[in-house]
Scaffold this motif. Structure first.
Motif, PDB file in Angstrom:
ATOM      1  N   GLY A  10      18.027 -19.770  77.885  1.00 16.64           N
ATOM      2  CA  GLY A  10      17.176 -19.360  78.997  1.00 16.64           C
ATOM      3  C   GLY A  10      15.698 -19.475  78.686  1.00 16.64           C
ATOM      4  N   PHE A  11      15.345 -19.365  77.403  1.00 14.74           N
ATOM      5  CA  PHE A  11      13.933 -19.432  77.008  1.00 14.74           C
ATOM      6  C   PHE A  11      13.358 -20.854  77.076  1.00 14.74           C
ATOM      7  CE2 PHE A  11      14.765 -15.398  74.462  1.00 14.74           C
ATOM      8  CZ  PHE A  11      14.102 -14.586  75.385  1.00 14.74           C
ATOM      9  N   ILE A  12      14.218 -21.860  77.304  1.00 13.29           N
ATOM     10  CA  ILE A  12      13.705 -23.224  77.460  1.00 13.29           C
ATOM     11  C   ILE A  12      12.664 -23.282  78.574  1.00 13.29           C
ATOM     12  CG2 ILE A  12      14.334 -25.581  78.188  1.00 13.29           C
ATOM     13  CD1 ILE A  12      17.075 -25.148  76.965  1.00 13.29           C
ATOM     14  N   ALA A  13      12.852 -22.478  79.596  1.00 12.52           N
ATOM     15  CA  ALA A  13      11.967 -22.509  80.767  1.00 12.52           C
ATOM     16  C   ALA A  13      10.861 -21.470  80.700  1.00 12.52           C
ATOM     17  CB  ALA A  13      12.794 -22.307  82.033  1.00 12.52           C
ATOM     18  N   SER A  14      10.632 -20.877  79.548  1.00 10.14           N
ATOM     19  CA  SER A  14       9.588 -19.854  79.415  1.00 10.14           C
ATOM     20  C   SER A  14       8.205 -20.439  79.725  1.00 10.14           C
ATOM     21  CB  SER A  14       9.590 -19.287  77.991  1.00 10.14           C
ATOM     22  OG  SER A  14       8.460 -18.456  77.790  1.00 10.14           O
ATOM     23  N   PRO A  15       7.345 -19.667  80.393  1.00  9.50           N
ATOM     24  CA  PRO A  15       5.976 -20.134  80.633  1.00  9.50           C
ATOM     25  C   PRO A  15       5.130 -20.148  79.365  1.00  9.50           C
ATOM     26  CG  PRO A  15       6.262 -17.904  81.479  1.00  9.50           C
ATOM     27  CD  PRO A  15       7.613 -18.381  81.067  1.00  9.50           C
ATOM     28  N   LEU A  21       8.787 -23.785  72.369  1.00  8.16           N
ATOM     29  CA  LEU A  21       8.895 -24.522  71.104  1.00  8.16           C
ATOM     30  C   LEU A  21       9.981 -23.913  70.224  1.00  8.16           C
ATOM     31  CD1 LEU A  21       7.913 -26.632  69.054  1.00  8.16           C
ATOM     32  CD2 LEU A  21       6.164 -24.983  68.330  1.00  8.16           C
ATOM     33  N   LEU A  22       9.956 -22.599  70.076  1.00 12.14           N
ATOM     34  CA  LEU A  22      10.939 -21.914  69.228  1.00 12.14           C
ATOM     35  C   LEU A  22      12.351 -22.098  69.788  1.00 12.14           C
ATOM     36  CD1 LEU A  22      11.273 -20.049  66.756  1.00 12.14           C
ATOM     37  CD2 LEU A  22      11.100 -18.103  68.325  1.00 12.14           C
ATOM     38  N   ALA A  23      12.484 -21.974  71.097  1.00 12.72           N
ATOM     39  CA  ALA A  23      13.810 -22.089  71.722  1.00 12.72           C
ATOM     40  C   ALA A  23      14.368 -23.500  71.555  1.00 12.72           C
ATOM     41  CB  ALA A  23      13.717 -21.726  73.202  1.00 12.72           C
ATOM     42  N   THR A  24      13.579 -24.516  71.893  1.00 12.42           N
ATOM     43  CA  THR A  24      14.094 -25.886  71.808  1.00 12.42           C
ATOM     44  C   THR A  24      14.404 -26.283  70.372  1.00 12.42           C
ATOM     45  OG1 THR A  24      11.803 -26.717  71.817  1.00 12.42           O
ATOM     46  CG2 THR A  24      12.991 -26.705  73.929  1.00 12.42           C
ATOM     47  N   GLU A  25      13.556 -25.871  69.450  1.00 20.72           N
ATOM     48  CA  GLU A  25      13.788 -26.212  68.043  1.00 20.72           C
ATOM     49  C   GLU A  25      15.096 -25.614  67.539  1.00 20.72           C
ATOM     50  OE1 GLU A  25      11.430 -26.104  63.752  1.00 20.72           O
ATOM     51  OE2 GLU A  25      10.753 -24.801  65.383  1.00 20.72           O
ATOM     52  N   ASN A  26      15.357 -24.366  67.885  1.00 21.34           N
ATOM     53  CA  ASN A  26      16.558 -23.698  67.397  1.00 21.34           C
ATOM     54  C   ASN A  26      17.825 -24.138  68.124  1.00 21.34           C
ATOM     55  OD1 ASN A  26      15.985 -21.380  65.285  1.00 21.34           O
ATOM     56  ND2 ASN A  26      14.252 -21.393  66.703  1.00 21.34           N
ATOM     57  N   LEU A  27      17.662 -24.736  69.291  1.00 19.82           N
ATOM     58  CA  LEU A  27      18.828 -25.157  70.067  1.00 19.82           C
ATOM     59  C   LEU A  27      19.297 -26.565  69.725  1.00 19.82           C
ATOM     60  CD1 LEU A  27      17.921 -23.680  73.554  1.00 19.82           C
ATOM     61  CD2 LEU A  27      19.925 -23.078  72.178  1.00 19.82           C
ATOM     62  N   VAL A  28      18.489 -27.329  68.989  1.00 22.56           N
ATOM     63  CA  VAL A  28      18.868 -28.713  68.683  1.00 22.56           C
ATOM     64  C   VAL A  28      20.269 -28.823  68.084  1.00 22.56           C
ATOM     65  CG1 VAL A  28      18.365 -30.678  67.174  1.00 22.56           C
ATOM     66  CG2 VAL A  28      16.543 -29.676  68.554  1.00 22.56           C
ATOM     67  N   PRO A  29      20.606 -28.069  67.017  1.00 25.64           N
ATOM     68  CA  PRO A  29      21.954 -28.238  66.453  1.00 25.64           C
ATOM     69  C   PRO A  29      23.068 -27.861  67.422  1.00 25.64           C
ATOM     70  CG  PRO A  29      20.829 -26.368  65.426  1.00 25.64           C
ATOM     71  CD  PRO A  29      19.809 -27.107  66.219  1.00 25.64           C
ATOM     72  N   PHE A  30      22.806 -26.906  68.317  1.00 24.83           N
ATOM     73  CA  PHE A  30      23.840 -26.475  69.258  1.00 24.83           C
ATOM     74  C   PHE A  30      24.029 -27.492  70.386  1.00 24.83           C
ATOM     75  CE2 PHE A  30      22.161 -22.569  67.326  1.00 24.83           C
ATOM     76  CZ  PHE A  30      23.335 -22.090  66.756  1.00 24.83           C
ATOM     77  N   SER A  31      23.023 -28.339  70.603  1.00 24.74           N
ATOM     78  CA  SER A  31      23.188 -29.379  71.629  1.00 24.74           C
ATOM     79  C   SER A  31      24.260 -30.373  71.228  1.00 24.74           C
ATOM     80  CB  SER A  31      21.858 -30.100  71.877  1.00 24.74           C
ATOM     81  OG  SER A  31      21.438 -30.827  70.732  1.00 24.74           O
ATOM     82  N   ALA A  32      24.511 -30.493  69.924  1.00 29.17           N
ATOM     83  CA  ALA A  32      25.579 -31.366  69.440  1.00 29.17           C
ATOM     84  C   ALA A  32      26.900 -30.616  69.278  1.00 29.17           C
ATOM     85  CB  ALA A  32      25.179 -32.005  68.115  1.00 29.17           C
ATOM     86  N   SER A  33      26.823 -29.371  68.811  1.00 26.03           N
ATOM     87  CA  SER A  33      28.054 -28.651  68.471  1.00 26.03           C
ATOM     88  C   SER A  33      28.611 -27.789  69.603  1.00 26.03           C
ATOM     89  CB  SER A  33      27.811 -27.758  67.245  1.00 26.03           C
ATOM     90  OG  SER A  33      26.845 -26.750  67.538  1.00 26.03           O
ATOM     91  N   GLN A  34      27.747 -27.325  70.506  1.00 24.50           N
ATOM     92  CA  GLN A  34      28.201 -26.456  71.599  1.00 24.50           C
ATOM     93  C   GLN A  34      27.547 -26.870  72.923  1.00 24.50           C
ATOM     94  OE1 GLN A  34      28.429 -22.174  70.827  1.00 24.50           O
ATOM     95  NE2 GLN A  34      28.040 -22.552  68.658  1.00 24.50           N
ATOM     96  N   PRO A  35      27.845 -28.072  73.415  1.00 23.11           N
ATOM     97  CA  PRO A  35      27.186 -28.549  74.639  1.00 23.11           C
ATOM     98  C   PRO A  35      27.439 -27.662  75.850  1.00 23.11           C
ATOM     99  CG  PRO A  35      29.059 -29.947  74.054  1.00 23.11           C
ATOM    100  CD  PRO A  35      28.799 -29.064  72.882  1.00 23.11           C
ATOM    101  N   ALA A  36      28.534 -26.907  75.843  1.00 22.81           N
ATOM    102  CA  ALA A  36      28.849 -26.054  76.994  1.00 22.81           C
ATOM    103  C   ALA A  36      27.753 -25.023  77.252  1.00 22.81           C
ATOM    104  CB  ALA A  36      30.190 -25.357  76.775  1.00 22.81           C
ATOM    105  N   LEU A  37      27.006 -24.670  76.206  1.00 24.88           N
ATOM    106  CA  LEU A  37      25.904 -23.712  76.369  1.00 24.88           C
ATOM    107  C   LEU A  37      24.886 -24.193  77.398  1.00 24.88           C
ATOM    108  CD1 LEU A  37      25.127 -22.743  72.663  1.00 24.88           C
ATOM    109  CD2 LEU A  37      25.904 -21.172  74.451  1.00 24.88           C
TER     110      LEU A  37
END
Length: 355
Positions: A10-15, A21-37
């Protein structure tokens, strides 16, 4: 209650840029392993990631990496590839000479061209940057970017190697094969002549993609005379050299070979990727479809090159392809007789790119 990871999405859309930056950086590995998120709320997180490719370069880097991984999912691929506005933004940024994330954009585009509707790139137009010296057709801009941008010569941040995968997938389509084999009005060059020089490039990605493009273009049988003509495309040296090593041939065989293939240094290495060798052999087989193609290959001693490849490449698929090609070349033909050249299928880059 949403989980911690769902909250992070949800923080991807933070103003707040720091939070994005923190959200997208930490979500990179989950974009491959847990796409359902990222598939909640009718793919709203994907929508936000698409918006972020124009954000701060580091945020855009992470967003692009997530999108590259997530487009391995068919529903995400369709969602992104059918967004015409997003595609226009992506293509516009990709051709800019200062774009720091250009390689990631090329990787994402390589995934998007898995969607058959992306053959529409053939008719798409946009203004070209002055530095690129291209015309307004996107397909020509991508071609010029691939050629002029090799090794960071157009954009110091990018080599555009993954555009070879873009072209490999697009060339599955007949109308785009025609593009590759026909002289273009804006520069009076046949596009296949621009890319053939990369069959022995240092980049594994570039060599692999270019080998597939050439093979797919060879499905256009009416273009075979131009492919084989030394004063036109002259493709044979560019697909024979990668399958050759530093072997020494008997003089009677060597003297009949194309000049470019004679007296190779003893340390000459054939392509280390056997899948590329296989692709080149399949291209050669396609070029035996016509009697003229078969007769030319016999006259320039292609058989000994295939024989040595069969002996020296320990790969069953390569050896089978060598045998099929030899069977065609060594067959006796009556005057005026036509036989079937070897069959093959149009080739795409098999794997979705992931980071």
């Amino acid at each position: 209650m949403p989980t911690e990871l769902e909250e992070l999405v949800g923080f991807i859309a933070s103003p707040n840029a720091n939070i994005r930056l923190l959200a997208t950086e930490n979500l990179v590995p989950f974009s491959a392993s847990q796409p359902a998120l990222f598939k909640t709320d009718e793919l709203t997180p994907i929508k936000h990631l698409k918006f972020l490719i124009r954000d701060h370069p580091k945020i855009a880097e992470h967003a692009l990496t997530c999108l590259i991984n997530l487009t391995a999912e068919k529903d995400v691929l369709e969602y992104v590839a059918t967004d015409d506005r997003f595609l226009g933004i992506l293509l516009g940024l990709l051709v800019e000479p200062e774009e720091v994330n250009a390689n990631l954009m090329a990787m994402l585009l390589a995934n998007l061209t898995k969607w058959d509707g992306l053959k529409s790139l053939l008719d798409r137009k946009q203004p070209a940057p002055e530095k690129l010296k291209s015309d307004d057709r996107v397909i020509n801009q991508l071609m010029d970017l691939f050629v002029k941008g090799a090794d960071g010569t157009y954009n110091k941040h990018a080599d555009y190697d993954y555009l070879s995968y873009v072209f490999a997938d697009l060339s599955k389509h007949e109308e785009i094969r025609h593009y590759f084999v026909n002289r273009q009005d804006y520069d009076d060059v046949i596009p296949i002549n621009k890319i053939k020089v990369f069959t022995e490039h240092k980049s594994d990605i570039r060599r692999k993609g270019v080998a597939s493009i050439i093979k797919n273009a060879a499905f256009d049988i009416p273009s075979h005379p131009a492919f084989l003509d030394e004063d036109d495309v002259n493709i044979l040296p560019y697909i024979l050299l990668p399958i050759m090593g530093g072997e020494v041939y008997p003089e009677d065989e060597a003297l009949e070979m194309l000049t470019d293939l004679q007296l190779l240094p003893p340390d000459k290495q054939r392509d280390p990727d056997s899948s590329n060798i296989l692709t080149h052999l399949e291209t050669l087989t396609l070029l035996t479809t016509t009697r003229a193609g078969r007769d030319l290959m016999r006259s320039i001693s292609v058989y000994p090159i295939v024989r040595e490849t069969h002996l020296r490449v320990n790969d069953e698929a390569v050896q089978d392809a060598c045998e099929r090609l030899v069977n065609v070349l060594m067959r006796d033909e009556a005057e005026g007789e036509e036989i079937e050249g070897g069959a093959a299928t149009a080739e795409e880059e098999d794997d979705i790119v992931e980071v």
